[in-house]
Design a protein around this motif. Structure first.
Motif, PDB file in Angstrom:
ATOM      1  N   GLY A 179       1.164  -1.376   0.216  1.00 48.46           N
ATOM      2  CA  GLY A 179       0.294  -0.291   0.008  1.00 48.46           C
ATOM      3  C   GLY A 179       0.844   1.145   0.090  1.00 48.46           C
ATOM      4  O   GLY A 179       0.247   2.437  -0.973  1.00 48.46           O
ATOM      5  N   VAL A 180       1.831   1.319   0.996  1.00 53.29           N
ATOM      6  CA  VAL A 180       2.887   2.593   0.931  1.00 53.29           C
ATOM      7  C   VAL A 180       3.596   2.887  -0.006  1.00 53.29           C
ATOM      8  O   VAL A 180       3.758   3.623  -1.170  1.00 53.29           O
ATOM      9  N   TYR A 214      -0.070   4.579  -2.406  1.00 52.24           N
ATOM     10  CA  TYR A 214      -0.101   5.822  -2.531  1.00 52.24           C
ATOM     11  C   TYR A 214       0.434   6.116  -3.834  1.00 52.24           C
ATOM     12  O   TYR A 214       0.323   7.718  -3.852  1.00 52.24           O
ATOM     13  N   GLY A 259      -1.840   6.778  -6.197  1.00 56.91           N
ATOM     14  CA  GLY A 259      -3.189   7.671  -6.086  1.00 56.91           C
ATOM     15  C   GLY A 259      -3.077   9.400  -5.971  1.00 56.91           C
ATOM     16  O   GLY A 259      -3.331  10.013  -6.242  1.00 56.91           O
ATOM     17  N   TYR A 260      -1.250   9.759  -5.589  1.00 56.96           N
ATOM     18  CA  TYR A 260      -0.395  11.047  -5.511  1.00 56.96           C
ATOM     19  C   TYR A 260      -0.636  11.107  -7.131  1.00 56.96           C
ATOM     20  O   TYR A 260      -0.801  12.024  -7.707  1.00 56.96           O
TER      21      TYR A 260
END
Length: 204
Positions: free
Chosen positions: A48-49, A53, A56-57
Motif C-alpha cells: 500500500g505504501v 500511495y 493515488g498521488y
C-alpha cells in the motif's frame, strides 16, 4: 400436514437460518481467520505504501496543473513551495479533444489497438497451425518441437539485442535482401518499418 419442530430451539427441522448481514459476515471472517489476516497485513501495508500511495498521488496530480516548474522542490539550501492548483478534468479534456490530441494520444491509442490485434491474431493463427502440424506423425517431430521452445528459452534482453543487430543497417537481414537485389528497408528509422519490426519480433 405435520411439521417437525426442534424442542430445544423452537425451529422447524430443515428450516434454513437467515443469512447474516455483511457486517456480521466480516466479523465472523475476522474471528475465524484472524491469524491469516495478521500474517498478510505486513505485506499489504508495504504494498500500500509503495504502490497505492504513489498511484493515488499521481492520479491527484493529473487533476492539477502541476509541472516540473511549479512543484515543491529543494535546490541546495533553498526550499521552493508548490504553486500548482486544482483544475479538475481539464488535462483529460485537453488530451482527448485538444488541438493536438491526435498526435499526443489518439495516434498512439489506435496503434496500440492495431498492434495488439495483429500480434494476438498472428500468435494464435501460427501457434494453432504449428500445433496441428506437429500433432501429425512427422520425421524429426521432437526436434521441431524443441526448436519451437527456443523463443521462450532465450532471455528477453538477448532476443532484443539480437534482433536489433539483425535489423540494423548492414545487418544480416538487409545483407540477405541486398544479395537478392531487393530494397532494404530502414527497419529502425522509418515509422512504418519500426512498427512492422515490432510486430515481427513480438510474433517471433
Amino acid at each position: 400436514m405435520t411439521v417437525a419442530i426442534d424442542r430445544a430451539t423452537g425451529k422447524r427441522r430443515g428450516e434454513r437460518e437467515p443469512r447474516p448481514g455483511p457486517v456480521q459476515r466480516l466479523r465472523n471472517g475476522l474471528n475465524k481467520h484472524w491469524y491469516a489476516y495478521a500474517m498478510v497485513a505486513p505485506v499489504a501495508i508495504v504494498l500500500g505504501v509503495l504502490v497505492l500511495y504513489p498511484l493515488g498521488y499521481g492520479l491527484y496530480l493529473t487533476l492539477t496543473d502541476a509541472t516540473s516548474l511549479n512543484t515543491a522542490r529543494t535546490i541546495g539550501v533553498n526550499e521552493i513551495d508548490a504553486t500548482y492548483k486544482f483544475i479538475g478534468l481539464d488535462n483529460y479534456a485537453d488530451i482527448l479533444w485538444g488541438p493536438t490530441s491526435y498526435d499526443r494520444f489518439w495516434s498512439h491509442f489506435l496503434w496500440t489497438i492495431f498492434w495488439t490485434a495483429a500480434c494476438v491474431t498472428l500468435h494464435y493463427g501460427i501457434g494453432l497451425g504449428l500445433a496441428l502440424l506437429l500433432n501429425q506423425k512427422l520425421r524429426g517431430r521432437t526436434l521441431y518441437r524443441m526448436i519451437l521452445v527456443l523463443p521462450w528459452a532465450v532471455p528477453t534482453f538477448v532476443t532484443v539485442f539480437g534482433w536489433r543487430f539483425m535489423l540494423a543497417d548492414g545487418g544480416i537481414i538487409n545483407s540477405f535482401l541486398e544479395f537478392l537485389h531487393l530494397p532494404t528497408p530502414s527497419w529502425l528509422e522509418d515509422t512504418f518499418w519500426q512498427r512492422f519490426s515490432a510486430i515481427m519480433v513480438n510474433t517471433w
